[in-house]
Scaffold this active site. Structure first.
Site, PDB file in Angstrom:
ATOM      1  N   TYR A 197       0.096  -3.343  11.409  1.00  0.00           N
ATOM      2  CA  TYR A 197       1.141  -4.368  11.376  1.00  0.00           C
ATOM      3  C   TYR A 197       1.419  -4.761  12.818  1.00  0.00           C
ATOM      4  CZ  TYR A 197       2.315  -3.526   6.449  1.00  0.00           C
ATOM      5  OH  TYR A 197       2.281  -3.424   5.082  1.00  0.00           O
ATOM      6  N   ARG A 227      -5.122   4.406   6.049  1.00  0.00           N
ATOM      7  CA  ARG A 227      -5.416   4.096   4.657  1.00  0.00           C
ATOM      8  C   ARG A 227      -6.233   5.207   4.024  1.00  0.00           C
ATOM      9  NH1 ARG A 227      -4.598  -1.046   2.796  1.00  0.00           N
ATOM     10  NH2 ARG A 227      -4.943   0.093   0.871  1.00  0.00           N
ATOM     11  N   PRO A 286       7.722  -6.029   4.750  1.00  0.00           N
ATOM     12  CA  PRO A 286       6.957  -4.955   4.123  1.00  0.00           C
ATOM     13  C   PRO A 286       6.907  -3.661   4.936  1.00  0.00           C
ATOM     14  CG  PRO A 286       5.443  -6.452   5.199  1.00  0.00           C
ATOM     15  CD  PRO A 286       6.838  -7.004   5.432  1.00  0.00           C
ATOM     16  N   ASP A 307       0.800  -1.226   0.000  1.00  0.00           N
ATOM     17  CA  ASP A 307       0.000   0.000   0.000  1.00  0.00           C
ATOM     18  C   ASP A 307       0.828   1.268   0.000  1.00  0.00           C
ATOM     19  OD1 ASP A 307       1.020  -0.190   2.534  1.00  0.00           O
ATOM     20  OD2 ASP A 307      -0.888  -0.006   3.590  1.00  0.00           O
TER      21      ASP A 307
END
Length: 639
Positions: free
Chosen positions: A276, A267, A355, A77
């Site tokens: 996370y 987001r 990530p 993302d």
């Protein structure tokens, strides 16, 4: 933009009815028998490559994937500033900016000094330093990036559409064959015949494996991922939630005392957030037991880490678990001594890592951003096949840097905070310093390619101290002369595989007898050793291979358009229409003086040669015609 208020729905959020966001799947078509380039994998690396090659109607490109349709919910993302600059070359960066979450600040949380079982904010910092890029660091669903690439592919001269439900089962390279030396065998996941699964065979000039960490292409050419795991498991989830945590709309790094660590990534849409979440440390060679981990398990872990704050999850849009490992392939192509490459690897097929630093998608698309224009050059006859060897040479070095950075970053992030009970832990303040120190790296702007046939030595770097040879061309404001429009000069570089020469004038009067830009134009237009005359195909527009731009220091109203050299206002296209968009002036409105911002020598000016992938190939004096000709002689071939 605000969306997802009443639940997560994939697709273009500009459609208010989620049903209208549904895109019909492409028609089921057989694979072609022969192609110039076969791309295996419809991830960001593969789609970026297909989008580049689709700019050429003369190049046949095919892209396949095992999935049965386009991606709807993405894993990656984070979009770095440098990747946004690349998106601008396709002209969809503005749409990404409008829809995405902008990462402007990062908050750091650590165990509270008086109540160690709870967390408290230690600081907030600016996420991206000033003037690092004209674009922000943004967060957006990977699937939306895919959608933009797919649209570029459909609209371009090549009209490329993916072929889904194809699994690669074999790949053979005939080293003796000159045309279509690679034979690929695919199995269709649907349409079983009475004899079993249907197979299709395709012959290709070149193949690019963008098929992920478990790449079939990599296995079939005998390459492997080499590296290790740090035995750390993490969970990740996108949620719509209600919380009293005050920094829920900021990127936040949380180190708790005994419950683990967490990274919060807001987001797009204003309501959704990605978490996370650190899970238990794994033993040597232990793997995650995915059946034992549920979304509720991750939510409980998040609430333990966030004490005294809580998060109440209303909807889980997507979640997964993963293990951190840093691995790099033994080679980025199938070349051997005496044999040029025919098969290439890109993205996760050649490097894997955690990530959390947001480097996966960004590094992957920049792999194929490097490879795409080189393939286009070779297939259209602009360059010899030897050019393709520079892909592995340039990108394997970048990937090794990524692995080294990710190993240290992940170790620091996963470590327990330093305390009296844990003297060997990591001080959260040191982690914050590390985060700041590597800000340019995570933004993607610190990548520098070494000197080669495609990158000069930097002998004349003093002429442009803010534009480093081997690094990306750093854009800045300018004013276009003909229409007085404020623009970013770097946006002249599009995803069309053209080279660019930026001529920055000295202090001589524009287009006078003393003007070195005028003399340069005379050379490029008339002399036999001019790169434009040598490498532009007969009958093609003069800027079809090398595009010339000029910038002057004067106020734009002090220069008349009819003074400009004809080469900077070329007649183009079917009707011989004049192109007025090649001459610029510095911005005197206060937005920023390009010469001052990028260290251009005001007295002498300079030439900057920019590669098709926006990286600076060479910096030269304005009158170094021999150096200019010599550089292009080493890269391009005469048509």
């Amino acid at each position: 933009m605000q969306f997802h208020l009443d639940g997560f729905h994939p697709g273009d959020p500009r459609y208010s009815d989620p049903q209208d966001r549904v895109v019909p799947p492409p028609l089921k078509r057989p694979l072609p028998q022969q192609v110039d380039v076969m791309i295996v994998g419809c991830g960001p690396a593969g789609l970026n490559l297909a989008a580049q090659l689709s700019q050429f109607g003369s190049i046949s490109t095919c892209i396949v994937d095992q999935k049965d349709d386009r991606l709807l919910v993405g894993q990656a993302d984070g979009i770095a500033c440098r990747t946004m600059e690349m998106f601008q070359a396709y002209e969809f960066a503005d749409q990404i900016q409008q829809e995405a979450y902008w990462v402007n600040e990062t908050a750091f949380w650590k165990p509270d000094a008086e109540h160690p079982g709870q967390i408290s904010r230690s600081s907030k910092i600016q996420d991206v330093e000033d003037d690092l890029s004209e674009f922000p660091h943004v967060i957006i669903n990977q699937a939306r990036v895919h959608d933009h690439f797919l649209e570029v592919m459909r609209q371009s001269p090549g009209k490329v559409e993916p072929h889904y439900s194809r699994r690669l089962v074999d790949l053979q390279v005939d080293t003796e064959a000159e045309d279509y030396p690679v034979t690929l065998t695919f199995e269709r996941a649907v349409n079983y015949s009475q004899y079993g699964k249907e197979q299709e065979i395709v012959k290709a000039r070149y193949v690019v494996g963008c098929d992920g960490a478990r790449s079939s292409v990599r296995t079939l050419i005998g390459r492997e991922l080499v590296g290790d795991s740090i035995n750390q498991a993490w969970g990740v989830m996108d949620v719509l939630a209600v919380t009293d945590f005050p920094d829920i709309r900021l990127k936040a790094a949380i180190h708790s005392n005994n419950e683990g660590n967490m990274l919060i990534i807001p987001r797009e849409g204003g309501y959704m957030v990605r978490l996370y979440i650190e899970l238990d440390k794994l033993k040597q060679d232990e793997r995650i037991s995915r059946d034992e981990i549920t979304a509720d398990y991750l939510i409980s872990a998040a609430n333990r880490i966030m004490q005294p704050y809580t998060v109440e999850v209303k909807e889980v849009a997507w979640w997964s678990v993963y293990e951190i490992g840093q691995r790099l392939t033994t080679a980025f192509d199938d070349s051997e001594e005496g044999r040029l490459p025919r098969v290439f690897l890109a993205g996760d097929a050649c490097h894997t890592h955690s990530p959390k630093a947001g480097q996966g998608l960004n590094t992957s698309v920049n792999d194929t951003w490097n490879l795409g224009w080189k393939l286009a050059h070779v297939l259209t006859g602009r360059a010899n096949p030897e050019l393709l060897s520079t892909y592995s040479a340039e990108r394997q070095h970048v990937a090794q840097m990524l692995i080294n950075f990710d190993r240290e970053f992940s170790t620091m992030f996963s470590a327990k905070p330093k305390s009296a009970d844990n003297p060997d832990g990591v001080d959260p303040a040191e982690f914050q310093k590390y985060f700041v120190r590597f800000g340019r790296y995570t933004a993607g702007t610190s990548i520098r390619y070494n000197p080669s046939s495609l990158v000069g030595s930097g002998e004349h770097q003093s002429l442009a101290t803010g534009q480093t040879t081997g690094m990306r061309f750093h854009s800045a404001p300018a004013v276009r002369l003909a229409d007085a429009r404020p623009v970013q000069l770097g946006h002249c570089v599009k995803a069309d595989a053209r080279w660019h020469i930026f001529a920055f004038a000295g202090q001589q009067p524009p287009m006078s007898d003393q003007c070195r830009v005028r003399a340069l134009c005379d050379f490029l237009q008339n002399e036999h050793n001019s790169p434009l005359k040598r490498f532009t195909p007969a009958g093609a527009d003069v800027d079809s291979v090398i595009d010339l731009h000029a910038m002057f220091q004067q106020y734009h109203r002090d220069i008349d358009v009819d003074q400009i050299h004809p080469l900077l206002q070329p007649l183009k296209g079917r009707y011989g229409l004049r192109d007025y968009e090649k001459v610029f002036c510095t911005d005197h409105s206060g937005a920023g003086d390009f010469y001052a911002l990028r260290g251009i020598d005001r007295e002498q000016g300079c030439l900057i040669i920019v590669r098709p992938d926006q990286y600076i190939a060479e910096i030269l004096p304005l009158d170094d015609y021999a150096g200019l000709s010599r550089f292009f002689e080493g890269v391009l071939t005469r048509p």
